[in-house]
Scaffold this motif. Sequence first.
Motif, PDB file in Angstrom:
ATOM      1  N   PHE A  36       0.850  -1.190   0.000  1.00 54.27           N
ATOM      2  CA  PHE A  36       0.000   0.000   0.000  1.00 54.27           C
ATOM      3  C   PHE A  36       0.883   1.237   0.000  1.00 54.27           C
ATOM      4  O   PHE A  36       1.883   1.303   0.710  1.00 54.27           O
ATOM      5  CB  PHE A  36      -0.905   0.038   1.247  1.00 54.27           C
ATOM      6  CG  PHE A  36      -1.621   1.346   1.417  1.00 54.27           C
ATOM      7  CD1 PHE A  36      -2.791   1.602   0.718  1.00 54.27           C
ATOM      8  CD2 PHE A  36      -1.113   2.329   2.251  1.00 54.27           C
ATOM      9  CE1 PHE A  36      -3.454   2.827   0.857  1.00 54.27           C
ATOM     10  CE2 PHE A  36      -1.767   3.548   2.407  1.00 54.27           C
ATOM     11  CZ  PHE A  36      -2.940   3.789   1.697  1.00 54.27           C
ATOM     12  N   ALA A  37       0.491   2.205  -0.826  1.00 56.38           N
ATOM     13  CA  ALA A  37       1.175   3.502  -0.824  1.00 56.38           C
ATOM     14  C   ALA A  37       0.127   4.589  -0.966  1.00 56.38           C
ATOM     15  O   ALA A  37      -0.914   4.391  -1.589  1.00 56.38           O
ATOM     16  CB  ALA A  37       2.191   3.587  -1.960  1.00 56.38           C
ATOM     17  N   SER A  38       0.396   5.742  -0.359  1.00 55.31           N
ATOM     18  CA  SER A  38      -0.488   6.899  -0.440  1.00 55.31           C
ATOM     19  C   SER A  38       0.327   8.089  -0.915  1.00 55.31           C
ATOM     20  O   SER A  38       1.398   8.359  -0.387  1.00 55.31           O
ATOM     21  CB  SER A  38      -1.106   7.194   0.926  1.00 55.31           C
ATOM     22  OG  SER A  38      -1.883   8.370   0.881  1.00 55.31           O
ATOM     23  N   LEU A  39      -0.195   8.792  -1.940  1.00 56.48           N
ATOM     24  CA  LEU A  39       0.457   9.981  -2.483  1.00 56.48           C
ATOM     25  C   LEU A  39      -0.529  11.126  -2.497  1.00 56.48           C
ATOM     26  O   LEU A  39      -1.735  10.903  -2.556  1.00 56.48           O
ATOM     27  CB  LEU A  39       0.887   9.761  -3.934  1.00 56.48           C
ATOM     28  CG  LEU A  39       1.883   8.676  -4.225  1.00 56.48           C
ATOM     29  CD1 LEU A  39       1.176   7.484  -4.787  1.00 56.48           C
ATOM     30  CD2 LEU A  39       2.887   9.206  -5.204  1.00 56.48           C
ATOM     31  N   THR A  40       0.005  12.344  -2.493  1.00 60.93           N
ATOM     32  CA  THR A  40      -0.856  13.508  -2.672  1.00 60.93           C
ATOM     33  C   THR A  40      -0.196  14.470  -3.655  1.00 60.93           C
ATOM     34  O   THR A  40       1.013  14.608  -3.691  1.00 60.93           O
ATOM     35  CB  THR A  40      -1.129  14.256  -1.348  1.00 60.93           C
ATOM     36  OG1 THR A  40       0.120  14.611  -0.744  1.00 60.93           O
ATOM     37  CG2 THR A  40      -1.946  13.425  -0.388  1.00 60.93           C
ATOM     38  N   ALA A  41      -1.050  15.106  -4.434  1.00 59.88           N
ATOM     39  CA  ALA A  41      -0.654  16.211  -5.291  1.00 59.88           C
ATOM     40  C   ALA A  41      -1.131  17.473  -4.589  1.00 59.88           C
ATOM     41  O   ALA A  41      -2.120  17.429  -3.846  1.00 59.88           O
ATOM     42  CB  ALA A  41      -1.308  16.073  -6.656  1.00 59.88           C
ATOM     43  N   PRO A  42      -0.465  18.596  -4.800  1.00 59.92           N
ATOM     44  CA  PRO A  42      -0.897  19.826  -4.134  1.00 59.92           C
ATOM     45  C   PRO A  42      -2.379  20.122  -4.371  1.00 59.92           C
ATOM     46  O   PRO A  42      -2.863  20.059  -5.500  1.00 59.92           O
ATOM     47  CB  PRO A  42      -0.015  20.900  -4.778  1.00 59.92           C
ATOM     48  CG  PRO A  42       1.196  20.162  -5.232  1.00 59.92           C
ATOM     49  CD  PRO A  42       0.704  18.805  -5.657  1.00 59.92           C
ATOM     50  N   GLY A  43      -3.110  20.395  -3.281  1.00 49.41           N
ATOM     51  CA  GLY A  43      -4.523  20.753  -3.377  1.00 49.41           C
ATOM     52  C   GLY A  43      -5.432  19.624  -3.798  1.00 49.41           C
ATOM     53  O   GLY A  43      -6.517  19.871  -4.325  1.00 49.41           O
TER      54      GLY A  43
END
Length: 118
Positions: A36-43
């Motif tokens: 499992f991996a979690s990523l975020t992009a700005p906003g």
Amino acid sequence: MTGIRALTLVLDEPSSIASALRDALGWTIESDVGSFASLTAPGSIPLWINAPAPGDETSRGVVIHMHCDDVDEAFQQAIERGALAVREPVDMDFGERSACVQIPAAPGVTIDFSRPLG
């Protein structure tokens, strides 16, 4: 009513895909535990990547639409970082400027950079 909390893609090798998305798109890896991996992009909401359970299929034919102020710049940066061009920046007849890339480590997933015209 509640909103969307995250989007999950079921793909082989979540760690490798998370690293490739970080490298090509500049996203931040929030968590990576192998399956499992979690990523975020700005906003944006988080993108979760899960390894498939035994017998499950992986996600295919998914388009992630990313709003960006400068479609051309986002596209060019992704290409310079290793993404593959699917569609060069173009003004679409439905009133959006759009460009699409794919990340080789995430087969079946297309990233669409877009913004409304005008």
